[in-house]
Scaffold this motif. Sequence first.
Motif, mmCIF file in Angstrom:
data_model
loop_
_atom_site.group_PDB
_atom_site.id
_atom_site.type_symbol
_atom_site.label_atom_id
_atom_site.label_comp_id
_atom_site.label_asym_id
_atom_site.label_seq_id
_atom_site.Cartn_x
_atom_site.Cartn_y
_atom_site.Cartn_z
ATOM 1 N N GLU A 1 -9.809 16.648 46.995
ATOM 2 C CA GLU A 1 -10.765 17.466 46.258
ATOM 3 C C GLU A 1 -12.137 16.810 46.315
ATOM 4 O OE1 GLU A 1 -10.420 17.812 41.957
ATOM 5 O OE2 GLU A 1 -9.343 15.929 41.870
ATOM 6 N N ASP A 2 -13.163 17.619 46.072
ATOM 7 C CA ASP A 2 -14.535 17.137 46.077
ATOM 8 C C ASP A 2 -15.058 17.051 44.654
ATOM 9 O OD1 ASP A 2 -14.614 17.087 48.841
ATOM 10 O OD2 ASP A 2 -15.755 18.949 49.037
ATOM 11 N N LYS B 1 -18.008 3.374 56.558
ATOM 12 C CA LYS B 1 -16.615 3.682 56.214
ATOM 13 C C LYS B 1 -16.359 3.385 54.748
ATOM 14 C CE LYS B 1 -14.312 3.173 60.616
ATOM 15 N NZ LYS B 1 -13.250 2.533 61.349
ATOM 16 N N THR B 2 -15.630 4.163 54.061
ATOM 17 C CA THR B 2 -14.835 5.286 54.508
ATOM 18 C C THR B 2 -15.513 6.600 54.160
ATOM 19 O OG1 THR B 2 -12.760 4.077 54.302
ATOM 20 C CG2 THR B 2 -12.608 6.441 54.155
ATOM 21 N N ARG B 3 -15.905 6.769 52.917
ATOM 22 C CA ARG B 3 -16.439 8.073 52.495
ATOM 23 C C ARG B 3 -17.807 8.391 53.084
ATOM 24 N NH1 ARG B 3 -12.881 6.301 49.192
ATOM 25 N NH2 ARG B 3 -11.326 7.694 48.280
ATOM 26 N N GLY B 4 -18.584 7.390 53.425
ATOM 27 C CA GLY B 4 -19.862 7.637 54.075
ATOM 28 C C GLY B 4 -19.692 8.350 55.406
ATOM 29 N N LEU B 5 -18.599 8.054 56.099
ATOM 30 C CA LEU B 5 -18.312 8.727 57.368
ATOM 31 C C LEU B 5 -18.091 10.220 57.151
ATOM 32 C CD1 LEU B 5 -17.650 8.894 60.371
ATOM 33 C CD2 LEU B 5 -15.322 8.153 59.799
ATOM 34 N N PHE B 6 -17.346 10.577 56.116
ATOM 35 C CA PHE B 6 -17.075 11.996 55.857
ATOM 36 C C PHE B 6 -18.326 12.732 55.398
ATOM 37 C CE2 PHE B 6 -12.840 10.003 55.204
ATOM 38 C CZ PHE B 6 -12.268 10.507 56.370
ATOM 39 N N VAL B 7 -19.175 12.054 54.632
ATOM 40 C CA VAL B 7 -20.451 12.648 54.234
ATOM 41 C C VAL B 7 -21.304 12.876 55.485
ATOM 42 C CG1 VAL B 7 -22.577 12.309 52.904
ATOM 43 C CG2 VAL B 7 -20.373 11.660 51.904
ATOM 44 N N ALA B 8 -21.333 11.901 56.403
ATOM 45 C CA ALA B 8 -22.107 12.035 57.646
ATOM 46 C C ALA B 8 -21.605 13.207 58.488
ATOM 47 C CB ALA B 8 -22.042 10.736 58.449
ATOM 48 N N LYS B 9 -20.298 13.364 58.583
ATOM 49 C CA LYS B 9 -19.735 14.480 59.360
ATOM 50 C C LYS B 9 -20.120 15.823 58.747
ATOM 51 C CE LYS B 9 -15.824 12.092 61.458
ATOM 52 N NZ LYS B 9 -14.352 12.009 61.558
ATOM 53 N N VAL C 1 -16.511 8.703 43.789
ATOM 54 C CA VAL C 1 -16.686 9.847 44.673
ATOM 55 C C VAL C 1 -15.327 10.186 45.272
ATOM 56 C CG1 VAL C 1 -17.762 10.685 46.801
ATOM 57 C CG2 VAL C 1 -19.067 9.264 45.211
ATOM 58 N N GLU C 2 -14.954 11.442 45.126
ATOM 59 C CA GLU C 2 -13.719 11.926 45.738
ATOM 60 C C GLU C 2 -14.103 13.016 46.730
ATOM 61 O OE1 GLU C 2 -10.334 12.485 42.905
ATOM 62 O OE2 GLU C 2 -11.894 11.979 41.435
ATOM 63 N N GLU D 1 -17.501 20.557 43.553
ATOM 64 C CA GLU D 1 -17.513 20.942 44.971
ATOM 65 C C GLU D 1 -18.729 21.779 45.351
ATOM 66 O OE1 GLU D 1 -17.056 23.308 48.406
ATOM 67 O OE2 GLU D 1 -16.632 24.166 46.437
ATOM 68 N N PRO D 2 -19.087 22.836 44.599
ATOM 69 C CA PRO D 2 -20.287 23.594 44.978
ATOM 70 C C PRO D 2 -21.580 22.763 44.890
ATOM 71 C CG PRO D 2 -18.954 24.865 43.437
ATOM 72 C CD PRO D 2 -18.379 23.487 43.486
ATOM 73 N N MET D 3 -21.668 21.880 43.907
ATOM 74 C CA MET D 3 -22.859 21.042 43.760
ATOM 75 C C MET D 3 -22.975 20.051 44.928
ATOM 76 S SD MET D 3 -22.505 20.387 39.672
ATOM 77 C CE MET D 3 -24.017 19.492 39.369
ATOM 78 N N ILE D 4 -21.848 19.494 45.356
ATOM 79 C CA ILE D 4 -21.849 18.587 46.509
ATOM 80 C C ILE D 4 -22.281 19.351 47.757
ATOM 81 C CG2 ILE D 4 -20.357 17.257 48.074
ATOM 82 C CD1 ILE D 4 -18.759 16.394 45.563
ATOM 83 N N ARG D 5 -21.753 20.544 47.938
ATOM 84 C CA ARG D 5 -22.108 21.365 49.101
ATOM 85 C C ARG D 5 -23.619 21.647 49.123
ATOM 86 N NH1 ARG D 5 -18.744 25.157 48.318
ATOM 87 N NH2 ARG D 5 -20.178 26.554 47.250
ATOM 88 N N ARG D 6 -24.178 22.029 47.977
ATOM 89 C CA ARG D 6 -25.613 22.315 47.902
ATOM 90 C C ARG D 6 -26.448 21.054 48.153
ATOM 91 N NH1 ARG D 6 -23.819 25.759 43.750
ATOM 92 N NH2 ARG D 6 -24.278 24.219 42.145
#
Length: 180
Positions: free
Chosen positions: A172-173, A40-48, A164-165, A10-15
Motif C-alpha cells: 500500500e501507499d 535503494k530501496t524505496r528511493g528506487l521505486f519513487v524514481a521509477k 514511507v510505505e 495514495e492519491p496525495m503521493i500520486r499528486r
Amino acid sequence: MQAKAIVLDEPMIRRALTRISHEIVERNKGVEECILVGIKTRGLFVAKRLAERIQQIEGTSVAVGELDITLYRDDLTLYSKDKDPLVKGSDIPADITNKKVILVDDVLYTGRTVRAAMDALVDIGRPAQIQLAVLADRGHRELPIRADYVGKNIPTSSDERIVVELAEVDQEDKVSIYEK
C-alpha cells in the motif's frame, strides 16, 4: 512505535510525484540530459514512478538507475553490530558523466544518506550536476543538504519517525508519522 497520523495517502503521493515530475521537466528544460537514480530501496521505486510520469508528460523516457550506498555510510558500524553489511549492488544503466543526475529518495532527514549517495555517484562518474528529489522532507539536518524537489515538508520532533510505505514492497501507499 505507535502510529500518530497518516500525512500522505495514495492519491496525495500520486499528486506529489506528478508535481515533482513537472518540476523536473521544467527546471531542466526537458529530460534529454537527465538520469534518475533511486537510493535503494524505496528511493528506487519513487524514481521509477517519476520516470513513468515524465514519460506521460513529455513522451520521452528517462533512464532510471539504482544506487546502493551501504559501504558509503558513515554510520555503518552503528547498524552492522559485528555483522557484515548486506550489499545489494548498484545498477546505473547509462554513463552519468556530464549528465544531470536526479538523486531520488523517500525521506530526507539528517542528510547523511544523501552525502553517502553523492560519494557513491562520484565514484561511478562525474555528473554535470546532482539534484535531489524526495517524497518527504522531515527536517533535522546534520549536513548542509537540501532537496531541489520535495513532495511534502513534514516538520517532526526528534521523537517522531516518518514511515514511507510503497505498494511495490509494502502492498500500500502511505506516509505516516510514528511516535516513540
